[in-house]
Design a protein around this motif. Structure first.
Motif, short mmCIF file in Angstrom:
data_model
loop_
_atom_site.label_atom_id
_atom_site.label_comp_id
_atom_site.label_asym_id
_atom_site.label_seq_id
_atom_site.Cartn_x
_atom_site.Cartn_y
_atom_site.Cartn_z
N UNK A 89 0.80 -1.23 0.00
CA UNK A 89 0.00 0.00 0.00
C UNK A 89 0.83 1.28 0.00
N UNK A 90 2.14 1.20 -0.13
CA UNK A 90 2.96 2.40 -0.05
C UNK A 90 2.58 3.41 -1.13
N UNK A 91 2.43 2.97 -2.36
CA UNK A 91 2.08 3.89 -3.44
C UNK A 91 0.68 4.45 -3.27
N UNK A 92 -0.23 3.64 -2.73
CA UNK A 92 -1.60 4.11 -2.51
C UNK A 92 -1.63 5.19 -1.43
N UNK A 93 -0.83 5.02 -0.38
CA UNK A 93 -0.79 6.03 0.67
C UNK A 93 -0.18 7.33 0.17
N UNK A 94 0.84 7.22 -0.68
CA UNK A 94 1.44 8.43 -1.24
C UNK A 94 0.43 9.18 -2.11
N UNK A 95 -0.32 8.45 -2.92
CA UNK A 95 -1.35 9.09 -3.75
C UNK A 95 -2.43 9.72 -2.89
N UNK A 125 10.61 8.87 2.34
CA UNK A 125 11.37 9.77 1.46
C UNK A 125 10.45 10.51 0.50
N UNK A 126 9.56 9.77 -0.15
CA UNK A 126 8.70 10.38 -1.15
C UNK A 126 7.64 11.29 -0.53
N UNK A 127 7.15 10.91 0.64
CA UNK A 127 6.09 11.71 1.28
C UNK A 127 6.58 13.09 1.66
N UNK A 128 7.87 13.22 1.96
CA UNK A 128 8.41 14.51 2.40
C UNK A 128 9.26 15.18 1.32
N UNK A 129 9.18 14.68 0.09
CA UNK A 129 10.04 15.20 -0.98
C UNK A 129 9.56 16.55 -1.49
#
Length: 420
Positions: A89-95, A125-129
């Protein structure tokens, strides 16, 4: 677990809704709420309306204003989002983060123990980029959350307690699963919520137990996720238990929008009711669909602050009582006309999510939804130029949400569907 970054920007405090005993009704406050929402509907439907509406008309002198009368309009609230998922679910949470992101809000992303450490690190990393995302946090060492057991409720309470710690001024706690998705822009949601009392709790609930008594209430279960460092399914004891007579049981959905005051009552309050309820629900299937409902409706301090709606759209098959059906493009019209804030539940990367991004959120891939805080125009990033987080630019979906809340907050609807 220690959050890795400081809390996000503070929000302006709002005057809380008074607590009323059982034998009184806060009619002036409800009338004022409906008056403000009707005013909001008028402003949103007017071609000349601006992104920051003029102040509402002064109510009678004996009715207190819920906002600062000297401001140009109600101060926008701040929301604390708990976004939860599991393995894959990492990509789903980022979206989901990008679709709900606003710099006034606070975000905590939680991938449970079934997800890999690599996915969790990549998500952090991606969430805070992106620029200005110091208000985004990721739980670094979570436990296992079995969707059928008490470990899921434990994860929700853990997330709520962390949000209390890292953010001092948010107004509502919003719990979204990886399968949820917004149906309004962040500016829409904040704009409409700025017109209502900050002590209201939006939670679907009922005291009708029915078939749940034999399947979900009387059975005794054990969730190994509470004590094992690996995911194991719950198991049932041979004994059954009687229904309680010390308090009344309520059930509903796991989607909640709860006031900060109520979250503090559950996490750090001196009243023992939340802890008693937690002990009772530890050995029950699906306690996360019952715990908050039962605590709210058995508490004299909060049982008059409950709105019987979780502001989610879901579709159920009468033959299946386990999970809501997956939403698709066939459901777009019903979803958008419902006026709710979120949809439950979507499959990963379903085409309906692209439709929502394009037609409702106006969000580009891998970018947050634009608004008053994000006004830049460009192919690389629509948020290349920062705006003002206190300036909101609501769209057409805000009018539908305001209409829904105005209906729910009428005197008759508010009380007739409250803790019954």
């Amino acid at each position: 677990m220690q959050p890795s970054v400081p809390a996000g920007p503070a929000a302006t405090a709002a005057l809380p809704l008074a607590v009323f005993p059982k034998d009184t009704r806060p009619l002036p406050c409800l009338l004022l709420s409906c008056l403000l929402l009707l005013l909001l509907l008028h402003l949103l439907s007017s071609p000349s309306s601006s992104s920051s509406p003029p102040p509402p008309p002064s109510p009678p002198h004996h009715v207190p204003l819920p906002v600062d009368a000297s401001s140009a309009g109600p101060a926008p609230p701040s929301l604390a989002f708990l976004l939860t998922g599991s393995a894959g679910d990492a990509d789903r949470l980022l979206r989901l983060l990008l679709a709900t992101y606003h710099p006034r809000n606070l975000y905590l992303l939680l991938l449970d123990g079934a997800a890999s450490a690599g996915d969790r690190a990549r998500l952090a990393r991606q969430a805070r980029a992106g620029p200005g995302r110091a208000n985004v946090h990721v739980v670094g060492d979570p436990g296992f959350a079995n969707p059928r057991g008490a470990s899921t409720l434990a994860a929700t309470l853990h997330g709520a307690s962390l949000l209390l710690r890292v953010g001092q001024d948010w107004d509502w706690f919003v719990h979204l699963d990886a399968g949820d998705y917004p149906l309004v822009t962040p500016d829409d949601l904040l704009h409409v919520l700025s017109y209502i009392p900050k002590d209201l709790n939006f939670i679907q609930h009922t005291s009708y137990i029915g078939w749940r008594e034999s399947r979900q209430i009387r059975p005794i279960v054990v969730d190994p996720g509470l004590y094992l460092s690996s995911r194991t399914d719950i198991f049932y004891a041979t004994q059954k238990r009687e229904l309680p007579n010390a308090y009344k049981l309520f059930t509903g959905s796991s989607s909640v929008i709860l006031s900060r005051k109520f979250i503090e009552y559950c996490i750090i309050g001196t009243d023992n009711l939340p802890r008693t309820m937690l002990m009772y629900y530890t050995n029950m299937p699906l306690p996360h669909r019952k715990y908050f409902q039962t605590v709210l409706c058995n508490s004299p301090e909060f049982n008059r602050t409950v709105v019987n709606h979780d502001l989610h759209y879901s579709k159920w098959d009468s033959s299946s009582k386990k999970e809501p059906l997956l939403l698709t493009l066939d459901d777009v019209e019903n979803m958008t006309q419902s006026g709710v804030a979120f949809g439950t539940r979507f499959s990963m990367d379903d085409p309906v999510l692209n439709h929502i991004d394009e037609e409702i959120l106006h969000r580009q891939p891998e970018e947050p939804a634009p608004g008053g805080w994000c006004i830049g125009v460009g192919d690389a990033s629509p948020c290349s130029v920062s705006g003002n987080p206190d300036v909101l630019r609501p769209g057409p979906a805000a009018m539908k949400l305001a209409k829904l809340l105005a209906q729910r907050l009428t005197y008759r609807n508010f009380y007739s569907q409250q803790c019954n």
